[in-house]
Design a protein around this motif. Structure first.
Motif, PDB file in Angstrom:
ATOM      1  N   SER A  65       0.852  -1.441  -0.114  1.00  0.00           N
ATOM      2  CA  SER A  65       0.130  -0.143  -0.264  1.00  0.00           C
ATOM      3  C   SER A  65       0.510   1.145  -0.245  1.00  0.00           C
ATOM      4  O   SER A  65       0.185   2.201  -0.567  1.00  0.00           O
ATOM      5  CB  SER A  65      -0.994  -0.066   1.476  1.00  0.00           C
ATOM      6  OG  SER A  65      -0.675  -0.197   2.547  1.00  0.00           O
ATOM      7  N   ALA A  66       1.915   1.027   0.356  1.00  0.00           N
ATOM      8  CA  ALA A  66       2.904   2.146   0.436  1.00  0.00           C
ATOM      9  C   ALA A  66       3.106   2.719  -1.098  1.00  0.00           C
ATOM     10  O   ALA A  66       3.690   3.960  -1.270  1.00  0.00           O
ATOM     11  CB  ALA A  66       3.648   2.208   1.669  1.00  0.00           C
ATOM     12  N   ARG A  67       3.130   1.507  -1.378  1.00  0.00           N
ATOM     13  CA  ARG A  67       4.255   1.945  -3.135  1.00  0.00           C
ATOM     14  C   ARG A  67       3.190   2.584  -3.595  1.00  0.00           C
ATOM     15  O   ARG A  67       2.784   4.188  -4.741  1.00  0.00           O
ATOM     16  CB  ARG A  67       4.589   0.744  -3.536  1.00  0.00           C
ATOM     17  CG  ARG A  67       5.351  -0.252  -3.235  1.00  0.00           C
ATOM     18  CD  ARG A  67       5.849  -1.211  -4.011  1.00  0.00           C
ATOM     19  NE  ARG A  67       7.064  -1.461  -4.195  1.00  0.00           N
ATOM     20  CZ  ARG A  67       8.208  -2.087  -4.624  1.00  0.00           C
ATOM     21  NH1 ARG A  67       7.505  -2.088  -6.011  1.00  0.00           N
ATOM     22  NH2 ARG A  67       8.743  -3.062  -4.581  1.00  0.00           N
ATOM     23  N   ALA A  68       2.080   3.239  -3.549  1.00  0.00           N
ATOM     24  CA  ALA A  68       0.896   3.575  -3.751  1.00  0.00           C
ATOM     25  C   ALA A  68       0.404   5.020  -3.455  1.00  0.00           C
ATOM     26  O   ALA A  68       0.232   5.738  -4.454  1.00  0.00           O
ATOM     27  CB  ALA A  68      -0.723   3.102  -4.161  1.00  0.00           C
ATOM     28  N   ARG A  69       1.130   5.053  -2.110  1.00  0.00           N
ATOM     29  CA  ARG A  69       0.668   6.433  -1.586  1.00  0.00           C
ATOM     30  C   ARG A  69       2.223   7.329  -2.316  1.00  0.00           C
ATOM     31  O   ARG A  69       2.082   8.587  -2.211  1.00  0.00           O
ATOM     32  CB  ARG A  69       0.877   6.137  -0.155  1.00  0.00           C
ATOM     33  CG  ARG A  69      -0.501   5.616   0.156  1.00  0.00           C
ATOM     34  CD  ARG A  69      -0.147   6.018   1.900  1.00  0.00           C
ATOM     35  NE  ARG A  69       0.764   5.928   2.234  1.00  0.00           N
ATOM     36  CZ  ARG A  69       0.740   3.793   3.194  1.00  0.00           C
ATOM     37  NH1 ARG A  69      -0.089   3.866   2.956  1.00  0.00           N
ATOM     38  NH2 ARG A  69       1.900   4.286   3.364  1.00  0.00           N
ATOM     39  N   ARG A  70       3.056   6.122  -2.177  1.00  0.00           N
ATOM     40  CA  ARG A  70       4.674   7.527  -2.260  1.00  0.00           C
ATOM     41  C   ARG A  70       4.468   8.237  -3.868  1.00  0.00           C
ATOM     42  O   ARG A  70       5.465   8.439  -4.118  1.00  0.00           O
ATOM     43  CB  ARG A  70       5.985   6.539  -2.086  1.00  0.00           C
ATOM     44  CG  ARG A  70       6.127   5.742  -0.910  1.00  0.00           C
ATOM     45  CD  ARG A  70       7.154   5.252  -0.303  1.00  0.00           C
ATOM     46  NE  ARG A  70       6.223   5.401   0.602  1.00  0.00           N
ATOM     47  CZ  ARG A  70       7.303   4.518   2.016  1.00  0.00           C
ATOM     48  NH1 ARG A  70       8.440   3.223   0.994  1.00  0.00           N
ATOM     49  NH2 ARG A  70       7.335   4.568   3.059  1.00  0.00           N
ATOM     50  N   GLU A  71       3.700   6.784  -4.796  1.00  0.00           N
ATOM     51  CA  GLU A  71       3.147   8.103  -6.373  1.00  0.00           C
ATOM     52  C   GLU A  71       2.665   8.842  -6.304  1.00  0.00           C
ATOM     53  O   GLU A  71       3.678   9.836  -7.328  1.00  0.00           O
ATOM     54  CB  GLU A  71       2.459   6.324  -7.365  1.00  0.00           C
ATOM     55  CG  GLU A  71       3.565   5.073  -7.611  1.00  0.00           C
ATOM     56  CD  GLU A  71       2.148   4.172  -8.441  1.00  0.00           C
ATOM     57  OE1 GLU A  71       0.845   4.781  -8.271  1.00  0.00           O
ATOM     58  OE2 GLU A  71       2.681   3.304  -8.742  1.00  0.00           O
ATOM     59  N   GLY A  75       7.460  16.055  -4.667  1.00  0.00           N
ATOM     60  CA  GLY A  75       8.750  14.941  -4.287  1.00  0.00           C
ATOM     61  C   GLY A  75       9.570  14.773  -4.015  1.00  0.00           C
ATOM     62  O   GLY A  75       8.982  13.361  -3.839  1.00  0.00           O
ATOM     63  N   PRO A  76      10.647  14.625  -3.744  1.00  0.00           N
ATOM     64  CA  PRO A  76      11.745  13.626  -3.848  1.00  0.00           C
ATOM     65  C   PRO A  76      11.377  12.329  -2.536  1.00  0.00           C
ATOM     66  O   PRO A  76      10.940  13.405  -1.079  1.00  0.00           O
ATOM     67  CB  PRO A  76      13.052  13.255  -3.663  1.00  0.00           C
ATOM     68  CG  PRO A  76      12.775  14.880  -4.220  1.00  0.00           C
ATOM     69  CD  PRO A  76      11.625  15.558  -4.050  1.00  0.00           C
ATOM     70  N   TRP A  77      11.098  11.320  -2.263  1.00  0.00           N
ATOM     71  CA  TRP A  77      10.803  10.419  -0.992  1.00  0.00           C
ATOM     72  C   TRP A  77      11.705  10.420   0.037  1.00  0.00           C
ATOM     73  O   TRP A  77      12.940   9.927  -0.791  1.00  0.00           O
ATOM     74  CB  TRP A  77       9.148   9.542  -0.842  1.00  0.00           C
ATOM     75  CG  TRP A  77       9.477   8.569   0.273  1.00  0.00           C
ATOM     76  CD1 TRP A  77       8.618   8.663   0.662  1.00  0.00           C
ATOM     77  CD2 TRP A  77       9.619   7.398   0.454  1.00  0.00           C
ATOM     78  NE1 TRP A  77       8.381   7.983   1.871  1.00  0.00           N
ATOM     79  CE2 TRP A  77       9.674   7.170   2.362  1.00  0.00           C
ATOM     80  CE3 TRP A  77      11.319   6.843   0.564  1.00  0.00           C
ATOM     81  CZ2 TRP A  77       9.482   6.462   2.855  1.00  0.00           C
ATOM     82  CZ3 TRP A  77      12.330   5.570   0.428  1.00  0.00           C
ATOM     83  CH2 TRP A  77      10.906   5.373   1.980  1.00  0.00           C
ATOM     84  N   GLY A 203       7.667  16.566   1.781  1.00  0.00           N
ATOM     85  CA  GLY A 203       6.380  16.947   1.342  1.00  0.00           C
ATOM     86  C   GLY A 203       5.596  17.567   0.686  1.00  0.00           C
ATOM     87  O   GLY A 203       6.039  18.719   0.524  1.00  0.00           O
ATOM     88  N   SER A 204       4.254  18.191   1.015  1.00  0.00           N
ATOM     89  CA  SER A 204       3.351  18.841   0.733  1.00  0.00           C
ATOM     90  C   SER A 204       4.048  19.639   2.274  1.00  0.00           C
ATOM     91  O   SER A 204       2.410  20.999   1.670  1.00  0.00           O
ATOM     92  CB  SER A 204       2.070  18.046   0.647  1.00  0.00           C
ATOM     93  OG  SER A 204       1.773  17.766   1.851  1.00  0.00           O
TER      94      SER A 204
END
Length: 292
Positions: A65-71, A75-77, A203-204
């Protein structure tokens, strides 16, 4: 409760290496405790194996689920920084142990599949046998070995040239800080590899560079610009060198509150990468364990 607490530090250390997030690692450990509390323990032969199995499979699910959020991340994660001067991530005595919790390596580990990451971490960081890993992850032993080989190959092929920090890493970081604070562009640039990369994770929540900054001169000018803005905060600002993710790093505070961390990766005696974390959501764990 007492028996679980004996395992909590190791479980957190495992979850953090799996997730790259201290906050999510704490949540994973707490969820593991709730499952432990609610299970019949009469048939549990090994508490360590049972807890590790529950935790690592929770982390595999969360990574999906984290992969979807990080898309959609702005900016860079980057991973969440963790202070390690007081054993927060367990023993970090060897260069290999320190590298596996470095900011650069944890960012690289995001490219592995959840199963690859689980196998690699269990094997490399915790020394589990392939048979034990297979049992935990529901694999055959031969499949676990294949996954490990594939993960190790990807790590070897894809990792940047960062190496374990040299013995005089703190001395180099001190020179870095001195040059940045004095505005010495030439001195700062001379410490960097030609293709150094700087990443900033705001982040935002915080205005930060949205793309990687590449090249010695560009990174040097970028960092001097950041350090030049520090006095404008109008607060009691400090920049202190501390151990973060098993390496010397800068911790920036305003009136005692953590504003950000700046970590570096080495290539021999030169600095090859810089990672700035200023997203306040990623500094919550660090601030709550801040001993300064």
């Amino acid at each position: 409760m007492v028996e679980f607490e004996r395992h909590r530090p190791r479980l957190f250390a495992l979850a953090y290496r799996m997730l790259g997030s201290a906050a999510e690692a704490e949540d994973a450990v707490q969820e593991t405790y709730l499952r432990w509390h609610g299970t019949d323990r009469a048939d549990i032969r090994s508490v360590e194996a049972w807890l590790t199995t529950i935790l690592v499979n929770l982390c595999r699910t969360w990574l999906d689920s984290a992969r979807a959020r990080r898309e959609t991340y702005v900016g860079p994660w980057l991973p969440e920084p963790v202070p390690t001067g007081h054993g927060e991530l367990g023993p970090l005595e060897s260069a290999e142990q320190r590298e596996l919790v470095s900011m650069a390596f944890l960012a690289l580990a995001e490219r592995l599949s959840p199963t690859e990451r689980a196998v690699f971490v269990l094997r490399e960081a915790f020394g589990y046998a392939h048979r034990e890993i297979a049992d935990m992850l529901g694999l055959t032993e031969s499949n676990a070995q294949q996954v490990y080989r594939r993960a190790a190959h990807r790590v070897h092929e894809e990792k940047p040239r960062f190496e374990s920090a040299p013995a005089h890493a703190r001395e180099l970081v001190e020179k870095f800080l001195s040059a940045a604070q004095s505005g010495d562009l030439a001195a700062l640039e001379s410490m960097f590899t030609a293709d150094i990369v700087a990443l900033a994770d705001g982040g935002s929540k915080v205005n930060a560079a949205k793309r990687p900054i590449v090249g010695a001169e560009r990174v040097a000018r970028y960092l001097l610009g950041l350090f030049g803005k520090i006095p404008s905060f109008g607060a009691d600002i400090s920049v202190v060198i501390e151990e973060v993710n098993a390496a010397p790093a800068f911790v920036v505070r305003a009136d005692g509150a953590v504003l950000g961390t700046i970590s570096v990766g080495f290539d021999g005696d030169s600095i090859a990468s810089v990672q700035l974390v200023v997203n306040p959501d990623k500094l919550t764990y660090f601030a709550s364990h801040d001993r300064v």
